[in-house]
Design an enzyme around this catalytic site. Sequence first.
Site, PDB file in Angstrom:
ATOM      1  CB  SER A  43       5.397  -1.942   3.417  1.00 53.41           C
ATOM      2  OG  SER A  43       4.322  -1.049   3.306  1.00 53.41           O
ATOM      3  NE  ARG A  47       8.237  -1.035   7.413  1.00 47.90           N
ATOM      4  CZ  ARG A  47       7.400  -0.168   6.871  1.00 47.90           C
ATOM      5  NH1 ARG A  47       7.319  -0.078   5.546  1.00 47.90           N
ATOM      6  NH2 ARG A  47       6.642   0.619   7.629  1.00 47.90           N
ATOM      7  N   GLY A 117       6.355   8.917   0.768  1.00 48.77           N
ATOM      8  CA  GLY A 117       6.370   9.264   2.181  1.00 48.77           C
ATOM      9  C   GLY A 117       7.135   8.248   3.006  1.00 48.77           C
ATOM     10  NE  ARG A 145       1.731  11.716   2.487  1.00 48.96           N
ATOM     11  CZ  ARG A 145       1.951  10.432   2.330  1.00 48.96           C
ATOM     12  NH1 ARG A 145       2.562   9.985   1.223  1.00 48.96           N
ATOM     13  NH2 ARG A 145       1.581   9.558   3.258  1.00 48.96           N
ATOM     14  CB  SER A 190       1.375   6.627  11.568  1.00 48.45           C
ATOM     15  OG  SER A 190       2.392   6.746  10.591  1.00 48.45           O
ATOM     16  CD  GLN A 192       4.617   6.521   5.732  1.00 42.16           C
ATOM     17  OE1 GLN A 192       4.695   7.718   5.976  1.00 42.16           O
ATOM     18  NE2 GLN A 192       4.239   6.057   4.552  1.00 42.16           N
ATOM     19  CG  ASP A 342      -1.843   2.228   2.245  1.00 40.58           C
ATOM     20  OD1 ASP A 342      -2.113   3.428   2.482  1.00 40.58           O
ATOM     21  OD2 ASP A 342      -0.728   1.730   2.488  1.00 40.58           O
TER      22      ASP A 342
END
Length: 465
Positions: A43, A47, A117, A145, A190, A192, A342
């Site tokens: 992650s 980023r 994703g 997805r 979420s 994301q 996750d």
Amino acid sequence: MLEVNILAIHLNSTSNILMPKPIIIKKEIKKFDKKIKVDGDKSLSIRFALLASQAIGKSKANNLLKSEDVVSTINCLKKLGVKIIWDKKKNFCEIYGNGLNSFAYKDNLILDGKNSGTCVRLLTSLLINSSKKIKIVGDKSLSKRDMKRIIDPLSEFGATFYPKYRNTLPLYVKGTDNLTPINYIESKGSSQCKSSVMLAALLSPGQTKIKCKHSRNHTELLFKYLKIPIKIKKGRNFDIIKIKGKKNFNSFNYNIPSDISSSAFFIVLTLLSKNSKIVLEKVGVNDSRIGVVTILNKMGAKIKLKNKKKYKGEKIADIHVRSSNSLKSINCSKKLNSSAIDEFLIIFLAAARAKGVSYFKNLEELNKKESKRLDWGSKILSMIGVKNQIINNHSIKIWGQPNLKLNKNIEIKNYLKDHRVMAMSSIAALTLGGKWKIHDPDSIKTSFPSFFKIIKFLGGRYEVN
């Protein structure tokens, strides 16, 4: 405790031998007492790359995750004209940003997110001012997805998506130079979706306001560190985030901590192995990510965080774990879902060896991941003889068997190459016995390229069939 320099395990992780054939695991791992360092946080790696591309000047990251998801992100940024130097041997990555709105948009541009994703959903938010139509594609799994969750808010900013009413990849996006800030409610929990809107807000004049369910907060912490104008009001169930756009920010250096999601597999491997101990060094233990530790400790594990430090808003610690022969069931609060989203597959495996009936609720997001993970978790539990029940397509009960051992053949295949299904199956094979044939082992390179090297280092054995 055996002191080990495991740096070599992950420096050249992308040069691992390809394993297109299935792997065979037919022996339980023997006791171990080791210290390891897993790969960088996925992650934070993605980023970092995206924000560095929008900063002014040269940004540098150490320990950037060398996984396929991050490689996809870097390749997409290069296609957008961003200069990037990634020295995998010396373990650093330099990204030369030219500020907001600095991408170079070529004709007939195609950006391939492969399996990621995070890459697609976050990068698309930085394309909403593009002057040309851009095609976004992904692999078979990613193409299934849901993208409506970002199409809707990004369309509110002013972007246009084609074909109309299509909610999966492949998609085309065309931006506008007349972006408008939005008020957005994120009700899925979420990170994301939330982060996609936050990144889009950087390009839009005025103030964007987000009301969002609690989820991992790496993006917020990075915004604060970079002095991007952001205000956060924390609530019991929702946070309110306000961001002022069109404010450039300077380049930055960042040391990526180890990934808690990758660490979780070795936490559970240790818990379920006999007379074993492990220390996982310099792991990111952000409060919004350590649900796996909280849940397992509530189940009777004795996982300790030591040598705690704060780094640019993130928390980092060494994780100490020892075997447990007395795990107990849990009625897991749904409040822990977002901080362990996750890790639930590997948590299910721990529940399979716990005493009593465990209950995990409101996990509908699991079936919107790379594969239908809730369904796959149930399927694997059934394959190993553990009674379980999916309730209302979003919750699961697991009847644990503390003395569970296997003496049969199990084959794992057709799981859309979901890296976490593959890793869960490998840990089950190493702790429960039986003969396991696991297809598509290379799927782990999506997030954790050094997984099998660490397995070998700890004494686990497998064969490539």
